[in-house]
Scaffold this motif. Structure first.
Motif, PDB file in Angstrom:
ATOM      1  N   ARG A   1       7.636 -77.269  41.582  1.00 31.46           N
ATOM      2  CA  ARG A   1       7.901 -78.044  40.367  1.00 31.46           C
ATOM      3  C   ARG A   1       7.174 -77.435  39.177  1.00 31.46           C
ATOM      4  O   ARG A   1       7.702 -77.384  38.074  1.00 31.46           O
TER       5      ARG A   1
ATOM      6  N   VAL B   1       8.196 -84.188  34.244  1.00 30.51           N
ATOM      7  CA  VAL B   1       7.048 -83.308  34.357  1.00 30.51           C
ATOM      8  C   VAL B   1       6.648 -82.910  32.944  1.00 30.51           C
ATOM      9  O   VAL B   1       7.473 -82.372  32.219  1.00 30.51           O
TER      10      VAL B   1
ATOM     11  N   PRO C   1      13.517 -79.897  35.576  1.00 23.84           N
ATOM     12  CA  PRO C   1      12.380 -80.238  34.729  1.00 23.84           C
ATOM     13  C   PRO C   1      12.529 -79.566  33.378  1.00 23.84           C
ATOM     14  O   PRO C   1      13.019 -78.452  33.272  1.00 23.84           O
TER      15      PRO C   1
ATOM     16  N   LEU D   1       2.707 -84.636  37.172  1.00 27.04           N
ATOM     17  CA  LEU D   1       3.775 -84.382  38.140  1.00 27.04           C
ATOM     18  C   LEU D   1       4.475 -85.666  38.543  1.00 27.04           C
ATOM     19  O   LEU D   1       5.650 -85.664  38.888  1.00 27.04           O
TER      20      LEU D   1
ATOM     21  N   ASP E   1       5.224 -79.233  45.158  1.00 24.22           N
ATOM     22  CA  ASP E   1       4.574 -79.365  43.860  1.00 24.22           C
ATOM     23  C   ASP E   1       4.450 -78.007  43.177  1.00 24.22           C
ATOM     24  O   ASP E   1       4.653 -77.892  41.966  1.00 24.22           O
TER      25      ASP E   1
END
Lengths: 252, 252
Positions: A8, A78, A237, A55, A5
């Motif tokens: 990301r 995202v 993303p 997320l 995470d």
DNA sequence: CCACCCGATTGATGATCGTCAAGCCGCGGG
DNA sequence: CCCGCGGCTTGACGATCATCAATCGGGTGG
């Protein structure tokens, strides 16, 4: 917060240009939380203490007046949201609500504003993100003021088709009632609009839509790059800024 | 460029926190130009090379689709416009046109973006400006999706009254045809909406409007701080960010 | 002074859209 | 298994809004 995470978030355009120092400062007091479907994360008029980052899951932004409500946007991962209110330390102009079970990261607004005043590159990225959000709303406003219901739906379908890969048939990402609210009409009129589009080669089967004759539908929809953002799906993303810059494809 | 104009620009929230160095860098290649009424400064879809600053006059921002057009905003001095497109170096999503004879300052987009990447305080001010613009559009979108024509007009009139000082009677700042386009209706329906408001104590005499029974009109309009921004007039030039922050009145 | 133009207004008509009501269908609980 | 709930659809009706047409009035130029 899991390592995957963190990565990301770090990969978001908003953060990928920032120094490790400011990234750490901003994520220091952050926490990741899971919410069930239908949870109101933030209510219209409330002060905003956090920047939210979706997320995983699906989030709706909605506005209310006089016991009526309308959805202003539906976000998929995202995405950051309510960044503008955070930047100004102002009250929220819209509510945020989970549509599906969602994983949401919450970043301290205080820390973000401090970081923006310190790190010019981060602040520049923030400006780009905000500018991208602004342009998304300009598109939305033009869409609503210039087009009728059936035209809005036709363009929505074309955009969905492109974003989901371009296959002839695709699946609506959420309930039709929510789509109706997003398009600025009642569920009843959305049904009728779908019925109208049957005459233009659109076949609906529950949540599955197939555009049998794209050319015919486009003649009705008249998509326009200054309103519709037909950006194809991307592995990385993507932020609101890149989404706006896509036609020039200056990245990659 | 006259000294007085330089000071007006320097006094903008966007620039008043910037160092002399970045201010000079940004205004170096700038030029001030006077345009007659009805001049198109920038056309939808065009690349944007300059940030525009309206110093005097009146400017309309409009969007087009399928041979129809709608005005998205009417700007009065001192205002910046198309900042988002400049920040992203993207094509304009709307056209800009002078409504009256106007003095407009044009600042190099290149120089602005460079300054934002260098000066964190300037970049922070830019973020605030963009966030303010964003929230203005959120208000606009809610206004259009949630309210009917007569309600939009009623709220417009109340807002104008407050912004012009609060007197019982005030003057519309431009032609009614433009107001109609801003409110998302035809000139014919604007006339009828005014006729409807006659029953709520609104008297119209050419461009002069008087609200005889404010309480009655407000019961129809239901103004809401999350849609309408009833900021009273101010002696100092004000940016889109301050306008959003007004209720907290954190500046003076 | 008059002709003309343009914005504003008013009326008539049709299209679009919201509301209310009823019915259909898939799904989960009793 | 059947019931009931909720989302979706369909129909009928009324409200809102756009369009077309005609008229009025102020301002400009011949």
């Amino acid at each position: 917060m899991r390592v995957v995470d963190v990565e990301r978030v770090r990969g978001l355009p908003l953060f990928c240009g920032a120094s490790d120092e400011t990234f750490n400062a901003v994520t220091a007091g952050a926490f990741l939380q899971k919410f069930p479907a239908g949870t109101t994360l933030l209510h219209e008029g409330d002060p905003v203490d956090f920047l939210y980052v979706l997320l995983d899951g699906l989030v709706e932004l909605e506005g209310t007046w006089n016991d009526k409500e309308t959805t202003l946007a539906v976000l998929r991962p995202v995405s950051t949201f309510i960044f503008a209110a955070v930047a100004l330390d102002a009250d929220a102009l819209m509510s945020a609500r989970t549509v599906e079970r969602s994983d949401i990261l919450m970043l301290s607004g205080e820390a973000l504003r401090r970081a923006m005043q310190t790190d010019a590159h981060f602040s520049y990225a923030a400006s780009q993100e905000l500018a991208g959000c602004y342009r998304g709303l300009v598109r939305s406003l033009k869409n609503h003021k210039l087009r009728g219901g059936a035209e809005r739906l036709a363009n929505y379908l074309i955009t969905q088709k492109v974003r989901q890969g371009g296959a002839e048939t695709f699946t609506l990402p959420h309930e039709k009632r929510l789509l109706a609210s997003l398009l600025g009409m009642t569920p009843e009129n959305l049904s009728r609009a779908f019925a109208t589009l049957t005459g233009y080669g659109v076949v609906v089967n529950g949540p599955e839509v197939t555009i049998a004759r794209p050319v015919v539908l486009e003649r009705l929809a008249k998509p326009d790059p200054l309103i519709d953002n037909h950006q194809p799906p991307s592995p990385a993303p993507i932020g609101k800024a890149e989404r706006e810059l896509w036609p020039a494809s200056r990245a990659s």
